[in-house]
Design a protein around this motif. Sequence first.
Motif, PDB file in Angstrom:
ATOM      1  N   GLY A 101       8.077  -8.529  10.989  1.00 37.04           N
ATOM      2  CA  GLY A 101       7.285  -9.246   9.994  1.00 37.04           C
ATOM      3  C   GLY A 101       8.001  -9.328   8.656  1.00 37.04           C
ATOM      4  N   VAL A 102       7.675 -10.377   7.900  1.00 35.09           N
ATOM      5  CA  VAL A 102       8.281 -10.558   6.570  1.00 35.09           C
ATOM      6  C   VAL A 102       7.764  -9.459   5.655  1.00 35.09           C
ATOM      7  N   PRO A 103       8.647  -8.620   5.109  1.00 33.60           N
ATOM      8  CA  PRO A 103       8.182  -7.455   4.339  1.00 33.60           C
ATOM      9  C   PRO A 103       7.324  -7.820   3.127  1.00 33.60           C
ATOM     10  N   LYS A 104       7.680  -8.874   2.419  1.00 34.36           N
ATOM     11  CA  LYS A 104       6.944  -9.185   1.182  1.00 34.36           C
ATOM     12  C   LYS A 104       5.541  -9.729   1.453  1.00 34.36           C
ATOM     13  N   TYR A 105       5.263 -10.120   2.693  1.00 36.65           N
ATOM     14  CA  TYR A 105       3.924 -10.595   3.036  1.00 36.65           C
ATOM     15  C   TYR A 105       3.081  -9.530   3.704  1.00 36.65           C
ATOM     16  N   ARG A 106       3.675  -8.411   4.077  1.00 35.01           N
ATOM     17  CA  ARG A 106       2.958  -7.415   4.873  1.00 35.01           C
ATOM     18  C   ARG A 106       1.831  -6.751   4.085  1.00 35.01           C
ATOM     19  N   ASN A 107       1.999  -6.618   2.791  1.00 35.55           N
ATOM     20  CA  ASN A 107       0.991  -5.919   1.989  1.00 35.55           C
ATOM     21  C   ASN A 107      -0.336  -6.674   1.947  1.00 35.55           C
ATOM     22  N   TYR A 108      -0.296  -8.001   2.028  1.00 37.08           N
ATOM     23  CA  TYR A 108      -1.548  -8.767   2.037  1.00 37.08           C
ATOM     24  C   TYR A 108      -2.394  -8.414   3.258  1.00 37.08           C
ATOM     25  N   TRP A 109      -1.738  -8.007   4.330  1.00 32.25           N
ATOM     26  CA  TRP A 109      -2.434  -7.659   5.566  1.00 32.25           C
ATOM     27  C   TRP A 109      -2.751  -6.161   5.631  1.00 32.25           C
ATOM     28  N   SER A 110      -1.785  -5.336   5.264  1.00 33.21           N
ATOM     29  CA  SER A 110      -1.941  -3.885   5.453  1.00 33.21           C
ATOM     30  C   SER A 110      -2.968  -3.266   4.507  1.00 33.21           C
ATOM     31  N   LYS A 111      -3.299  -3.940   3.419  1.00 33.03           N
ATOM     32  CA  LYS A 111      -4.271  -3.331   2.495  1.00 33.03           C
ATOM     33  C   LYS A 111      -5.686  -3.316   3.077  1.00 33.03           C
ATOM     34  N   TYR A 112      -5.903  -4.024   4.164  1.00 33.65           N
ATOM     35  CA  TYR A 112      -7.206  -4.007   4.825  1.00 33.65           C
ATOM     36  C   TYR A 112      -7.210  -3.088   6.038  1.00 33.65           C
ATOM     37  N   VAL A 113      -6.173  -2.270   6.185  1.00 31.16           N
ATOM     38  CA  VAL A 113      -6.097  -1.299   7.273  1.00 31.16           C
ATOM     39  C   VAL A 113      -6.243   0.099   6.679  1.00 31.16           C
ATOM     40  N   ASP A 114      -7.154   0.866   7.212  1.00 33.81           N
ATOM     41  CA  ASP A 114      -7.344   2.247   6.777  1.00 33.81           C
ATOM     42  C   ASP A 114      -6.448   3.143   7.643  1.00 33.81           C
ATOM     43  N   TYR A 115      -5.267   3.441   7.101  1.00 32.54           N
ATOM     44  CA  TYR A 115      -4.305   4.230   7.884  1.00 32.54           C
ATOM     45  C   TYR A 115      -4.682   5.707   7.961  1.00 32.54           C
ATOM     46  N   ASP A 116      -5.731   6.097   7.242  1.00 35.38           N
ATOM     47  CA  ASP A 116      -6.215   7.467   7.350  1.00 35.38           C
ATOM     48  C   ASP A 116      -7.218   7.633   8.490  1.00 35.38           C
ATOM     49  N   GLN A 117      -7.534   6.549   9.144  1.00 36.09           N
ATOM     50  CA  GLN A 117      -8.465   6.620  10.266  1.00 36.09           C
ATOM     51  C   GLN A 117      -7.870   7.494  11.370  1.00 36.09           C
ATOM     52  N   VAL A 118      -8.686   8.276  12.003  1.00 36.10           N
ATOM     53  CA  VAL A 118      -8.227   9.301  12.919  1.00 36.10           C
ATOM     54  C   VAL A 118      -7.474   8.712  14.118  1.00 36.10           C
ATOM     55  N   PHE A 119      -7.938   7.581  14.635  1.00 35.62           N
ATOM     56  CA  PHE A 119      -7.267   6.991  15.795  1.00 35.62           C
ATOM     57  C   PHE A 119      -5.875   6.451  15.428  1.00 35.62           C
ATOM     58  N   LEU A 120      -5.746   5.942  14.221  1.00 37.39           N
ATOM     59  CA  LEU A 120      -4.434   5.440  13.791  1.00 37.39           C
ATOM     60  C   LEU A 120      -3.457   6.590  13.584  1.00 37.39           C
ATOM     61  N   ARG A 121      -3.958   7.699  13.038  1.00 36.96           N
ATOM     62  CA  ARG A 121      -3.070   8.850  12.837  1.00 36.96           C
ATOM     63  C   ARG A 121      -2.623   9.426  14.177  1.00 36.96           C
ATOM     64  N   GLU A 122      -3.532   9.468  15.139  1.00 37.07           N
ATOM     65  CA  GLU A 122      -3.179  10.022  16.439  1.00 37.07           C
ATOM     66  C   GLU A 122      -2.135   9.160  17.163  1.00 37.07           C
ATOM     67  N   CYS A 123      -2.109   7.864  16.874  1.00 33.32           N
ATOM     68  CA  CYS A 123      -1.137   6.957  17.508  1.00 33.32           C
ATOM     69  C   CYS A 123       0.061   6.680  16.608  1.00 33.32           C
ATOM     70  N   ASN A 124       0.165   7.431  15.510  1.00 30.22           N
ATOM     71  CA  ASN A 124       1.318   7.307  14.598  1.00 30.22           C
ATOM     72  C   ASN A 124       1.498   5.882  14.063  1.00 30.22           C
ATOM     73  N   ILE A 125       0.393   5.258  13.745  1.00 27.77           N
ATOM     74  CA  ILE A 125       0.425   3.929  13.129  1.00 27.77           C
ATOM     75  C   ILE A 125       0.372   4.109  11.621  1.00 27.77           C
ATOM     76  N   SER A 126       1.420   3.697  10.968  1.00 27.29           N
ATOM     77  CA  SER A 126       1.527   3.875   9.517  1.00 27.29           C
ATOM     78  C   SER A 126       2.038   2.574   8.903  1.00 27.29           C
ATOM     79  N   PRO A 127       1.858   2.404   7.584  1.00 27.78           N
ATOM     80  CA  PRO A 127       2.312   1.166   6.944  1.00 27.78           C
ATOM     81  C   PRO A 127       3.826   1.042   6.950  1.00 27.78           C
TER      82      PRO A 127
END
Length: 659
Positions: free
Chosen positions: A633-659
């Motif tokens: 993905g284009v790095p400069k556009y990723r923040n518009y999308w990632s700010k609506y993802v709660d990376y502290d959510q337990v399922f995301l942490r367990e699957c090592n999904i990070s920004p």
Amino acid sequence: MVRRKPVLVLLCFTVLAPIFLYTDRLSSFPSSISNDDFIEDVSNVAFGNEVGKLNALPQELTNAVKEPIGIVYPDNSINSHQISVQSRDVSATSNAQEVPLRKSGEHKSRVLSATDERNLSEKGSVIEQVVNRRIGKDDSEKSKAEEENKELGSQQTEVQSTPEKQESKSQKKSEETTHKVDPEKLKTAPQDRNSSSTVMPDARVRHLRDQLIRAKVFLGLGATRTNPQYIRELRLRIREVQRTLGDATKDSDLPRNANEKLKVMEQTLAKGKQIQDDCAAVIKKLRAMLHSMEEQLRVNKKQAVFLTQLAAKTLPKGLHCLPLRLSTEYYALDPSQQQFPNQEKLEDPNLHHYALFSDNILAAAVVVNSTVSNAKHPSNLVFHVVTDRLNYAAMKMWFLSNPPGKAAIHVQNIEEFTWLNASYSPVLKQLGSQSMIDYYFRTHHANSDPNLKFRNPKYLSILNHLRFYLPEIFPKLNKVVFLDDDIVVQKDLSGLWTINLKGKVNGAVETCGESFHRFDRYLNFSNPLISKNFDPHACGWAYGMNVFDLVEWRKQNITEVYHSWQRLNHDRLLWKLGSLPPGLITFWNRTFPLDRAWHILGLGYNPHVAQKEIERAAVIHYNGNMKPWLEIGVPKYRNYWSKYVDYDQVFLRECNISP
């Protein structure tokens, strides 16, 4: 006595024969030329420092001529004719003092100088040339000579005047140019050059890279390869410059000793230039390098396209882990905990209903979260999420553990739509056929398409075509806003519900600004069915955010229109892939153009979308291969999308999904 008589006879013959022959030649002169004139002409020929007339040479009939220059010729082999021609040429261009002629028909005599008394022997040859010239002349030739002499005199006068004219013209031109030149520009010109040279970004990085190219050229030349000492030195300098350059892309990334390495390499390259001075060999080597680089670039481009397509259709490890983890958790819940609240809102036509068809849990979560976060009245929102059987439990579990606030949500399994079968839907029948699978995935088959983007599994997914069955999915609703799973909502969308579509079925943003979004880029206009019914230059429109009037849809029987065109395209001769080409055909003359600010495209393939357009858009669309949840993905556009993802959510942490 007997011997003396023959000697005396021979002596008399030798003395008298020349006299007889000479007097006989004189007697053969024409009557128009007197002997006195001839003797006078001959007597006026001067040798040494005397000056006389030589009327046999061409006359210069001008009022004044330049004084001829006397030239001394020590060589006896130079004849009088060559001397006269040279002296005449010199007199035409010299700046000597002018003297008047004694009378018309005469000209300035040419001066001949001799080095010693032996040159007196040339008198005979000079007289003989004069005699021959005079014998070959008649009265008519004299008149011609006089006319030529007049022309020659006029030419000499012009020759004298032309240098003065040329000087005056050159002075005028120089004055004009000095008047035209702006002195302020002359002052600022050097400063501009200096400023341009200093402003040039990353000059040292560019210079170091150029040095590496030049060094590689010298390594391949025959003259330098025969010098092992220079080759060792050059390879050492190449390694030093490569270490200095490293991964630097700008001058600030270079180490402190970069200038020193640059100078040392330049000195080494100067030595190589002295060794190899054959420009033809250098040009040949550069051409070979250029050809090799072009071939390598072609291979790399092809490989990049393949890897991009591969990355676009593969699922990252974290996104593969997430549905597995969510499904496990979902089936561990009690049946009472598996239901969503606010189920009474699902069929209320007065609310704002959004349709979302996706098998990507994280992407669907961003669409829902961004829409709710920017809504003025979240309680009026109802989301209808449809997914496949594999991701149904995981999708429900995500929104059960992350409810969308006051908005209502409903997750459905496509398997629940029993009416959607091969007997009803032509596209479902085609997608399940072996010929379609071979066309998209079997590259070794002759009838398969070589285009890599056809290998994406989404083209064989019924979820991609479910948008053509909205009235069947939502039989009690009047209007639906369709959202793709690769969009982000940045503003309140309630204004879409107040737009009057004026009898049209589809409200969409047109894409006329880009030539590749015209109809001829999606449809096969060589087929008469397409060419007779559609305009190749018609404006395309974008899926991603569309307003559909389901009342008009049912009235105009749009689903049947879609089915009829799908039946005609059973052999893929009208279009090849995707849902946009059949959408352009189905909603031809049934699409209402929305304002461009509602929907901006290109964030999945175009790195040059203006930031102002992104910020003012209500919906931004990551259409293309470079999705924001992928590493490509284009790095400069990723923040518009990632700010609506709660990376502290337990399922995301367990699957090592990070920004």
